[in-house]
Design an enzyme around this catalytic site. Sequence first.
Site, PDB file in Angstrom:
ATOM      1  CG  HIS A 117      -0.415   0.283   2.513  1.00  0.00           C
ATOM      2  ND1 HIS A 117      -0.177  -0.706   3.441  1.00  0.00           N
ATOM      3  CD2 HIS A 117      -0.030   1.433   3.108  1.00  0.00           C
ATOM      4  CE1 HIS A 117       0.322  -0.164   4.545  1.00  0.00           C
ATOM      5  NE2 HIS A 117       0.426   1.132   4.366  1.00  0.00           N
TER       6      HIS A 117
ATOM      7  CG  ASP B  69      -0.112  -4.102   2.632  1.00  0.00           C
ATOM      8  OD1 ASP B  69       0.030  -3.561   1.516  1.00  0.00           O
ATOM      9  OD2 ASP B  69      -0.160  -3.466   3.701  1.00  0.00           O
TER      10      ASP B  69
ATOM     11  N   GLY C 185       3.090   6.432   7.836  1.00  0.00           N
ATOM     12  CA  GLY C 185       4.485   6.673   7.476  1.00  0.00           C
ATOM     13  C   GLY C 185       5.408   5.607   8.019  1.00  0.00           C
ATOM     14  CG  ASN C 186       6.060   4.111  12.117  1.00  0.00           C
ATOM     15  OD1 ASN C 186       5.484   4.906  12.849  1.00  0.00           O
ATOM     16  ND2 ASN C 186       7.343   3.844  12.226  1.00  0.00           N
ATOM     17  CB  SER C 187       3.132   1.693   6.093  1.00  0.00           C
ATOM     18  OG  SER C 187       1.929   1.878   6.793  1.00  0.00           O
TER      19      SER C 187
ATOM     20  N   GLY D 159      -7.185 -26.699  -2.794  1.00  0.00           N
ATOM     21  CA  GLY D 159      -8.513 -26.807  -3.397  1.00  0.00           C
ATOM     22  C   GLY D 159      -9.629 -27.068  -2.427  1.00  0.00           C
ATOM     23  CB  VAL D 160     -10.358 -27.228   0.919  1.00  0.00           C
ATOM     24  CG1 VAL D 160     -10.031 -28.663   0.620  1.00  0.00           C
ATOM     25  CG2 VAL D 160      -9.210 -26.529   1.623  1.00  0.00           C
TER      26      VAL D 160
ATOM     27  CG  LEU E  43     -10.289 -24.431   4.619  1.00  0.00           C
ATOM     28  CD1 LEU E  43      -8.829 -24.116   4.958  1.00  0.00           C
ATOM     29  CD2 LEU E  43     -10.672 -25.810   5.125  1.00  0.00           C
TER      30      LEU E  43
END
Length: 484
Positions: free
Chosen positions: A130, A160, A232-234, A287-288, A290
């Site tokens: 992001h 992300d 800004g810490n991201s 392929g399940v 859940l």
Amino acid sequence: MISRRLAASLALLVPALALPSTADAQAPAGARAPAPAPKIAPAPSSQRPAPPPASRAGAAAAAGAADLRRLGEAFADVADKVGPAVVQIEVTVAEDVSSPLRWFRDGGQRRGLGSGVIFSEDGGILTNNHVIDGARAITVRLRDGRMFAGRLAGRDPATDLAVLRIDAKGLPTVTFADSDAARVGAWVVAIGSPFGLGHTVTTGVLSAKGRGGVGVNDVEDYLQTDASINPGNSGGPLVDLDGRVLGINTMVVSRGQGIGLAVPANMARRVAEQLLSSGRVERAWIGVGLQDLTPQLAAVLPSAPPAGALVNAVSPGGPAARSNLHPGDVITSVAARPVRDAQDVLRALFLHNVGETLALEVVRDGQRYQTRVTLAARNERPPPALPVERAPARHPGLGLTLRDVPVARAPRAPAGGATSAVRVLGVASDSPAERAGIRPGDVILEADRRRAPTAADVEQAARDGDLLLRVQRRSTVFYAALRR
């Protein structure tokens, strides 16, 4: 290591009592030997006189102050060790892109600030997806002040995470910790650029592990911390007191205080290595469908286990179907790791490679059995290309449509006593001019350092594909670089 130096807890320092020893002396000739002094047995420790209360308090205060100094030195050591590998990331985006970054105006462009961490000495930088989403241009600023244009190596919206490359060698790098082995309650340090304040250090503890259900990303397995994390810490690192990266800070829970979330290092390292080598993430799939085994579901399922992931769909011909999994089965462990909910299954699968075979423990109608499933590659569409990944469209004049206008109609009279100014009438879509932030209505004050140019002068300067403009927009003046 730093953490082991801090392992000792605060203790009272009680001074030990000791009797002075006397040497045997020989009496002078003819003198009467003095009678031996009676021996006094030492008093039991419980009967020894205790130090005065003021002495005990002073010793405790001194010991506490010493431990606090050592803790402060540990935080400073972590900042010195990890700080050089933390970068500030500046992105230029289109006006309609929203993101939890700190946005500001810089001349004609809208910019956002985030953080990142260098994990490869030849310029590999890990950050959040992001942070760079919608970017037209990316600039990376190192702690030593150097600035580089950032290139996108790959991104993974499901976690992300994104990886950038810069043209540099011999860069300081970080070491990743085993985030699964991290202990809840341990000290952690977050480093980043909150609100654009570069290389800010905050401290806290590891509050929890395995947080999911936030509903933001497809793959959620967060570390939680109370270390201050802000916009800004991201993309910046969350590290332990040995200076190893435990996670990549990614978001805060706005409804609470002191709730920051980070992508754990084991997941982040795996994604980063794949993005750096191939530009994409190959994720395992069985392929399940859940869902969590809630108490309400467990109450009506025959002999349901106390916890697990309920299978609600099985893809025909997929790995799960070939392994005899059916809707209504409850998966209770994957590769000998207990399963509490559906997210646990996804986390376990993600930590293994396509082609591996894993043991599953399953409960069906109260009967427990084991099966083995071979992981296949998940069919995922690649994320759409960002503007920074696309070459700007070729346009004559770098995408500018210009006109000479009388000074009286220009926002400000050009320098040198000129009677006209150059106004921008139009900007072509996805052109160098648009990427540089030029807009219709702007007035060009200089073109390649030539003051008060005419429209013909600007068009002539643009023919080589590089153009430096000094532009006025209302009361703001800024420089813009256009490059084909």
